[in-house]
Design an enzyme around this catalytic site. Structure first.
Site, PDB file in Angstrom:
ATOM      1  N   GLU A 189       0.829  -1.227   0.000  1.00 21.42           N
ATOM      2  CA  GLU A 189       0.000   0.000   0.000  1.00 21.42           C
ATOM      3  C   GLU A 189       0.853   1.263   0.000  1.00 21.42           C
ATOM      4  O   GLU A 189       0.501   2.269   0.622  1.00 21.42           O
ATOM      5  CB  GLU A 189      -0.986  -0.037   1.187  1.00 21.42           C
ATOM      6  CG  GLU A 189      -1.879  -1.266   1.131  1.00 21.42           C
ATOM      7  CD  GLU A 189      -2.790  -1.464   2.345  1.00 21.42           C
ATOM      8  OE1 GLU A 189      -2.898  -0.538   3.178  1.00 21.42           O
ATOM      9  OE2 GLU A 189      -3.405  -2.530   2.442  1.00 21.42           O
ATOM     10  N   GLU A 295      -5.234  -8.229  -0.612  1.00 21.11           N
ATOM     11  CA  GLU A 295      -5.994  -7.893   0.604  1.00 21.11           C
ATOM     12  C   GLU A 295      -7.281  -7.217   0.190  1.00 21.11           C
ATOM     13  O   GLU A 295      -7.259  -6.271  -0.618  1.00 21.11           O
ATOM     14  CB  GLU A 295      -5.224  -6.867   1.443  1.00 21.11           C
ATOM     15  CG  GLU A 295      -4.665  -7.360   2.737  1.00 21.11           C
ATOM     16  CD  GLU A 295      -4.146  -6.208   3.598  1.00 21.11           C
ATOM     17  OE1 GLU A 295      -4.976  -5.410   4.085  1.00 21.11           O
ATOM     18  OE2 GLU A 295      -2.934  -6.121   3.787  1.00 21.11           O
TER      19      GLU A 295
END
Ligand code: BMA
Length: 372
Positions: A189, A295
């Site tokens: 991320e 995810e």
């Protein structure tokens, strides 16, 4: 004459052994490791058959239970274990006994070995504390990356963190002393700005140096070879070029990933999620890698149809269904949040229906395909 023949045979035998070892060493396989190709094999076998389903901390705890042997919320709801098991290593770098979610590392080790023995794939995330002052991964006001990469004032301290991480990864051994294969997904991320390695906290060049150094150090200095590496931006990209902004290079990445919660909690967000997965898939195809939704989830599964109507719709897109290797939903911690329902939860039946679709593969599905 007889002796000469024996000698020749013996020398040929020795040469074959030597060539064999050179071959295995050059593939990064030693006697003490189970090659990461056992994971690739599973991903290859699953290709065109379906998408492997994963759940973070699945065997460790769920709603109303903790460390109960054989327990799993996915199994309680759908009758089978996930095929991919996610684990978190934040805290290992400080030699903590528990990870940052209070899961003891000794349990992570035992349960990873169990997951491997059952035929599953283990994947590790890492939210490390800063090597400068111990700030948490979410401390976005600290200036960490440029000081821990080579040449930085705190580089040695960072290496010390990696030493501890490597010790743990190398301790993941079967009863025969063989290191098990796994996926490592560090510095994820990075396109967001909520971690100290985020896009506002360091430059893409600094980020790439951090990523490369981490993998080189684990592989070259620590001898970890049984590891596949995932690169996972958070869906903050709308083109292939943007996706590659932080890409450290082909030799550092095996799995082109994306984390994405945002689009999957937004009305009509599945369209955006599919578009981004197409970019991930294109990246994977261009580079001959695997593609994964590393995810996702809806916090506390507040939409009782989320699994079939949101995630299911995204994964049913023909290109996604064909090319995506796996999807993983986040952890189910009754004290913090959960991303997979438990029996009796309003979304449980829907999650079961989703997991029973032929295109979604659980543990026994992948085992059947492998043993065919
Ligand atoms: C986040 C949350 C946190 C947790 C972290 C690392 O998404 O689940 O509670 O500490 O992941 O596992």
């Amino acid at each position: 004459m007889m002796n000469n023949l024996k000698n020749i045979r013996f020398n040929i035998f020795k040469a074959l052994i030597f060539l064999g070892s050179v071959f295995f060493m050059s593939c990064g396989i030693t006697k003490n490791m189970i090659s990461s190709r056992t994971i690739e094999n599973k991903l290859n076998v699953a290709k065109d058959k379906g998408i492997l389903f994963g759940h973070q901390d699945d065997l460790a705890y769920g709603m109303g239970w903790k460390y109960v042997d054989g327990e799993s919320d996915v199994k309680r709801v759908a009758g089978d274990y996930p095929a991919v098991f996610g684990w978190e290593l934040g805290g290992i770098e400080l030699a903590h006994t528990f990870n940052l979610d209070t899961v003891p590392f000794k349990n992570i080790k035992t349960l990873s070995l169990k997951a491997y023995a059952m035929g599953g794939i283990n994947t590790y995330s890492w939210h490390p504390f800063s090597a400068i002052d111990g700030a948490s991964s979410w401390d976005k006001d600290v200036d960490v990356v440029k000081h821990i990469i080579p040449g930085g004032l705190h580089h040695e301290a960072f290496k010390n963190h990696l030493d501890k991480l490597a010790d743990f990864l190398k301790s993941l051994k079967t009863a025969n002393g063989k290191q098990i294969p796994f996926i490592f997904r560090p510095w994820h991320e990075m396109d967001g700005a909520w971690f100290w390695w985020g896009s506002k906290q360091c430059t893409p060049a600094e980020f790439k140096t951090l990523f490369k150094f981490t993998i080189d150090y684990l592989r070259k200095s620590k001898g970890i070879r049984n590891m596949l590496v995932a690169y996972s931006p958070d869906g903050g990209f709308n083109s292939l070029a943007k996706y590659f902004t932080w890409y450290p290079g082909d030799k550092y990445v095996d799995i082109m990933g994306m984390d994405n919660y945002g689009d999957l909690r937004t009305d009509n967000g599945e369209i955006a999620a599919i578009k981004k997965l197409h970019i991930v898939i294109e990246a994977a195809k261009t580079k001959s890698k695997y593609a994964a939704l590393t995810e996702t989830g809806l916090e506390n599964v507040t939409d009782s149809k989320w699994f079939t109507q949101k995630l299911g719709v995204v994964l049913q897109d023909p290109l996604v269904a064909k090319e995506l290797s796996y999807v993983m939903v986040w952890r189910s911690d009754e004290k913090v949040h959960f991303f997979f329902p438990y029996p009796g939860h309003p979304a449980a039946e829907d999650a079961k229906e989703f997991l029973n679709k032929p295109g979604i593969l659980l543990l026994s599905d992948i085992n059947k395909l492998i043993n065919k």
